[in-house]
Write a protein that holds these residues in place. Structure first.
Motif, PDB file in Angstrom:
ATOM      1  N   MET A  52     -52.398  57.757  25.593  1.00 36.66           N
ATOM      2  CA  MET A  52     -52.894  59.136  25.937  1.00 36.66           C
ATOM      3  C   MET A  52     -52.625  59.481  27.395  1.00 36.66           C
ATOM      4  O   MET A  52     -52.413  60.549  27.696  1.00 36.66           O
ATOM      5  CB  MET A  52     -54.503  59.128  25.709  1.00 36.66           C
ATOM      6  CG  MET A  52     -54.768  59.039  24.290  1.00 36.66           C
ATOM      7  SD  MET A  52     -56.654  59.301  23.987  1.00 36.66           S
ATOM      8  CE  MET A  52     -57.211  57.941  24.266  1.00 36.66           C
ATOM      9  N   GLY A  53     -52.415  58.224  28.132  1.00 34.47           N
ATOM     10  CA  GLY A  53     -51.895  58.616  29.594  1.00 34.47           C
ATOM     11  C   GLY A  53     -50.706  59.053  29.743  1.00 34.47           C
ATOM     12  O   GLY A  53     -50.347  59.732  30.378  1.00 34.47           O
ATOM     13  N   LEU A  54     -49.821  58.353  28.891  1.00 32.74           N
ATOM     14  CA  LEU A  54     -48.361  58.855  28.785  1.00 32.74           C
ATOM     15  C   LEU A  54     -48.288  60.376  28.551  1.00 32.74           C
ATOM     16  O   LEU A  54     -47.482  60.936  29.171  1.00 32.74           O
ATOM     17  CB  LEU A  54     -47.639  57.998  27.884  1.00 32.74           C
ATOM     18  CG  LEU A  54     -45.969  58.309  27.826  1.00 32.74           C
ATOM     19  CD1 LEU A  54     -45.376  57.924  29.183  1.00 32.74           C
ATOM     20  CD2 LEU A  54     -45.545  57.575  26.732  1.00 32.74           C
ATOM     21  N   LEU A  55     -48.823  60.631  27.608  1.00 31.44           N
ATOM     22  CA  LEU A  55     -49.028  61.989  27.161  1.00 31.44           C
ATOM     23  C   LEU A  55     -49.657  63.145  28.042  1.00 31.44           C
ATOM     24  O   LEU A  55     -48.906  64.054  28.782  1.00 31.44           O
ATOM     25  CB  LEU A  55     -49.598  62.248  25.948  1.00 31.44           C
ATOM     26  CG  LEU A  55     -48.965  61.718  24.679  1.00 31.44           C
ATOM     27  CD1 LEU A  55     -49.646  61.865  23.172  1.00 31.44           C
ATOM     28  CD2 LEU A  55     -47.569  62.206  24.448  1.00 31.44           C
ATOM     29  N   GLY A  56     -50.465  62.431  28.847  1.00 31.83           N
ATOM     30  CA  GLY A  56     -51.411  63.290  29.833  1.00 31.83           C
ATOM     31  C   GLY A  56     -50.127  63.500  31.084  1.00 31.83           C
ATOM     32  O   GLY A  56     -50.187  64.292  31.891  1.00 31.83           O
ATOM     33  N   PHE A  57     -49.405  62.398  31.281  1.00 27.35           N
ATOM     34  CA  PHE A  57     -48.481  62.028  32.483  1.00 27.35           C
ATOM     35  C   PHE A  57     -47.444  63.379  32.040  1.00 27.35           C
ATOM     36  O   PHE A  57     -47.195  64.078  33.036  1.00 27.35           O
ATOM     37  CB  PHE A  57     -47.861  60.865  32.636  1.00 27.35           C
ATOM     38  CG  PHE A  57     -46.544  60.825  33.449  1.00 27.35           C
ATOM     39  CD1 PHE A  57     -46.856  60.977  34.766  1.00 27.35           C
ATOM     40  CD2 PHE A  57     -45.335  60.821  32.911  1.00 27.35           C
ATOM     41  CE1 PHE A  57     -45.595  60.832  35.545  1.00 27.35           C
ATOM     42  CE2 PHE A  57     -44.268  60.830  33.649  1.00 27.35           C
ATOM     43  CZ  PHE A  57     -44.269  60.808  34.930  1.00 27.35           C
ATOM     44  N   HIS A  58     -46.929  63.460  31.004  1.00 30.12           N
ATOM     45  CA  HIS A  58     -45.932  64.495  30.497  1.00 30.12           C
ATOM     46  C   HIS A  58     -46.425  65.784  30.797  1.00 30.12           C
ATOM     47  O   HIS A  58     -45.936  66.600  31.387  1.00 30.12           O
ATOM     48  CB  HIS A  58     -45.425  64.254  29.404  1.00 30.12           C
ATOM     49  CG  HIS A  58     -44.535  62.827  29.172  1.00 30.12           C
ATOM     50  ND1 HIS A  58     -43.501  62.912  30.242  1.00 30.12           N
ATOM     51  CD2 HIS A  58     -44.283  62.019  28.314  1.00 30.12           C
ATOM     52  CE1 HIS A  58     -42.764  61.599  29.696  1.00 30.12           C
ATOM     53  NE2 HIS A  58     -43.494  61.371  28.574  1.00 30.12           N
ATOM     54  N   VAL A  59     -47.709  66.152  30.179  1.00 37.87           N
ATOM     55  CA  VAL A  59     -48.465  67.435  30.544  1.00 37.87           C
ATOM     56  C   VAL A  59     -48.587  67.889  31.969  1.00 37.87           C
ATOM     57  O   VAL A  59     -48.128  68.844  32.334  1.00 37.87           O
ATOM     58  CB  VAL A  59     -49.651  67.675  29.748  1.00 37.87           C
ATOM     59  CG1 VAL A  59     -50.591  68.699  30.102  1.00 37.87           C
ATOM     60  CG2 VAL A  59     -49.646  67.241  28.236  1.00 37.87           C
ATOM     61  N   VAL A  60     -48.944  66.659  32.688  1.00 40.00           N
ATOM     62  CA  VAL A  60     -49.095  67.097  34.270  1.00 40.00           C
ATOM     63  C   VAL A  60     -47.914  67.435  34.866  1.00 40.00           C
ATOM     64  O   VAL A  60     -47.577  68.295  35.798  1.00 40.00           O
ATOM     65  CB  VAL A  60     -49.804  65.976  34.955  1.00 40.00           C
ATOM     66  CG1 VAL A  60     -49.829  65.983  36.460  1.00 40.00           C
ATOM     67  CG2 VAL A  60     -51.481  65.969  34.492  1.00 40.00           C
ATOM     68  N   LEU A  61     -46.797  66.668  34.717  1.00 30.46           N
ATOM     69  CA  LEU A  61     -45.491  66.715  35.125  1.00 30.46           C
ATOM     70  C   LEU A  61     -44.953  68.271  34.738  1.00 30.46           C
ATOM     71  O   LEU A  61     -44.263  68.728  35.590  1.00 30.46           O
ATOM     72  CB  LEU A  61     -44.470  65.684  34.540  1.00 30.46           C
ATOM     73  CG  LEU A  61     -43.060  65.739  35.564  1.00 30.46           C
ATOM     74  CD1 LEU A  61     -43.550  65.273  36.796  1.00 30.46           C
ATOM     75  CD2 LEU A  61     -42.293  64.463  34.697  1.00 30.46           C
ATOM     76  N   LEU A  62     -45.072  68.693  33.587  1.00 26.69           N
ATOM     77  CA  LEU A  62     -44.772  70.079  33.023  1.00 26.69           C
ATOM     78  C   LEU A  62     -45.357  71.148  33.680  1.00 26.69           C
ATOM     79  O   LEU A  62     -44.855  72.175  34.282  1.00 26.69           O
ATOM     80  CB  LEU A  62     -44.966  69.890  31.697  1.00 26.69           C
ATOM     81  CG  LEU A  62     -44.417  71.485  30.878  1.00 26.69           C
ATOM     82  CD1 LEU A  62     -43.162  71.735  31.270  1.00 26.69           C
ATOM     83  CD2 LEU A  62     -44.958  71.601  29.479  1.00 26.69           C
ATOM     84  N   LEU A  63     -47.003  70.703  33.962  1.00 30.11           N
ATOM     85  CA  LEU A  63     -47.386  71.911  34.781  1.00 30.11           C
ATOM     86  C   LEU A  63     -47.223  71.759  36.136  1.00 30.11           C
ATOM     87  O   LEU A  63     -46.979  72.882  36.783  1.00 30.11           O
ATOM     88  CB  LEU A  63     -49.120  71.627  34.575  1.00 30.11           C
ATOM     89  CG  LEU A  63     -49.769  71.771  33.306  1.00 30.11           C
ATOM     90  CD1 LEU A  63     -51.258  71.207  33.482  1.00 30.11           C
ATOM     91  CD2 LEU A  63     -49.581  73.055  32.989  1.00 30.11           C
ATOM     92  N   VAL A  64     -46.860  70.704  36.803  1.00 33.98           N
ATOM     93  CA  VAL A  64     -46.263  70.821  38.254  1.00 33.98           C
ATOM     94  C   VAL A  64     -44.836  71.504  38.243  1.00 33.98           C
ATOM     95  O   VAL A  64     -44.735  72.184  39.260  1.00 33.98           O
ATOM     96  CB  VAL A  64     -46.237  69.232  38.853  1.00 33.98           C
ATOM     97  CG1 VAL A  64     -45.463  69.335  39.944  1.00 33.98           C
ATOM     98  CG2 VAL A  64     -47.511  68.794  38.854  1.00 33.98           C
ATOM     99  N   ALA A  65     -44.192  71.279  37.111  1.00 29.99           N
ATOM    100  CA  ALA A  65     -42.927  71.834  37.235  1.00 29.99           C
ATOM    101  C   ALA A  65     -43.029  73.518  37.157  1.00 29.99           C
ATOM    102  O   ALA A  65     -42.345  74.223  38.098  1.00 29.99           O
ATOM    103  CB  ALA A  65     -41.913  71.340  36.241  1.00 29.99           C
ATOM    104  N   ILE A  66     -44.059  74.046  36.288  1.00 35.25           N
ATOM    105  CA  ILE A  66     -44.331  75.155  36.382  1.00 35.25           C
ATOM    106  C   ILE A  66     -44.700  75.842  37.490  1.00 35.25           C
ATOM    107  O   ILE A  66     -44.309  77.003  37.752  1.00 35.25           O
ATOM    108  CB  ILE A  66     -44.955  75.560  34.985  1.00 35.25           C
ATOM    109  CG1 ILE A  66     -43.971  75.310  33.658  1.00 35.25           C
ATOM    110  CG2 ILE A  66     -45.274  77.189  34.776  1.00 35.25           C
ATOM    111  CD1 ILE A  66     -44.944  75.342  32.426  1.00 35.25           C
TER     112      ILE A  66
END
Length: 163
Positions: A52-66
């Motif tokens: 869940m932390g890994l998936l959360g990391f990817h979501v946060v990274l995507l949001l930061v990129a956007i």
């Protein structure tokens, strides 16, 4: 002449076999790939905290990129960071494969690295592609602005020269 005819018949038979194989593959469709994906999906315990932390990391990274899409320097840093994550995936897979008992209920880290490719490198590559596409759009916009400014400058220079 008979050799040419024989060669043509062999070629036609080969082509017919290829078309038949291709059509049977199309009839089979994406079912085998879908079945493999579903099997992979069900083999993973998605309730593990580190997943869940890994998936959360990817979501946060995507949001930061956007969110940071207009900050070119930060985007380039983020782009290099995501590509470094992909580059280090093999070493990370090896390290996590040796220490999986410390944080996981089962060993997901096979020597071929399928799990790391799908759940680590895949999302990082998607985020990298989003950043790259955004950068290309930004560069196109910048080139258009530069060209417009150049044309205005030339028109102003031509007017001043006529006066």
């Amino acid at each position: 002449m008979e050799e040419l005819r024989s060669a043509m018949e062999e070629h036609m038979d080969l082509m017919a076999d290829l078309v038949q194989k291709f059509s049977s593959d199309l009839r089979a469709g994406f079912r085998p790939a879908y079945d493999n994906f579903i099997g992979f999906f069900h083999a993973i315990d998605w309730k593990e905290p580190w997943l869940m932390g890994l998936l959360g990391f990817h979501v946060v990274l995507l949001l930061v990129a956007i969110i940071s899409r207009k900050k070119t320097n930060f985007q380039m840093f983020l782009f290099l960071l995501t590509l470094a994550g992909v580059y280090l995936a093999e070493s990370l897979n090896r390290f996590l494969g040796k220490n999986w008992k410390n944080f996981s209920s089962q060993n997901y880290f096979d020597p071929s690295g399928l799990f790391m490719s799908v759940l680590w490198s895949g999302p990082l590559l998607v985020i990298s592609m989003i950043i790259l596409i955004n950068t290309l759009f930004s560069l196109c916009y910048m080139i258009v602005r530069w060209k417009r400014a150049e044309l205005r400058h030339r028109a102003r220079a031509a007017r001043n020269k006529q006066d």
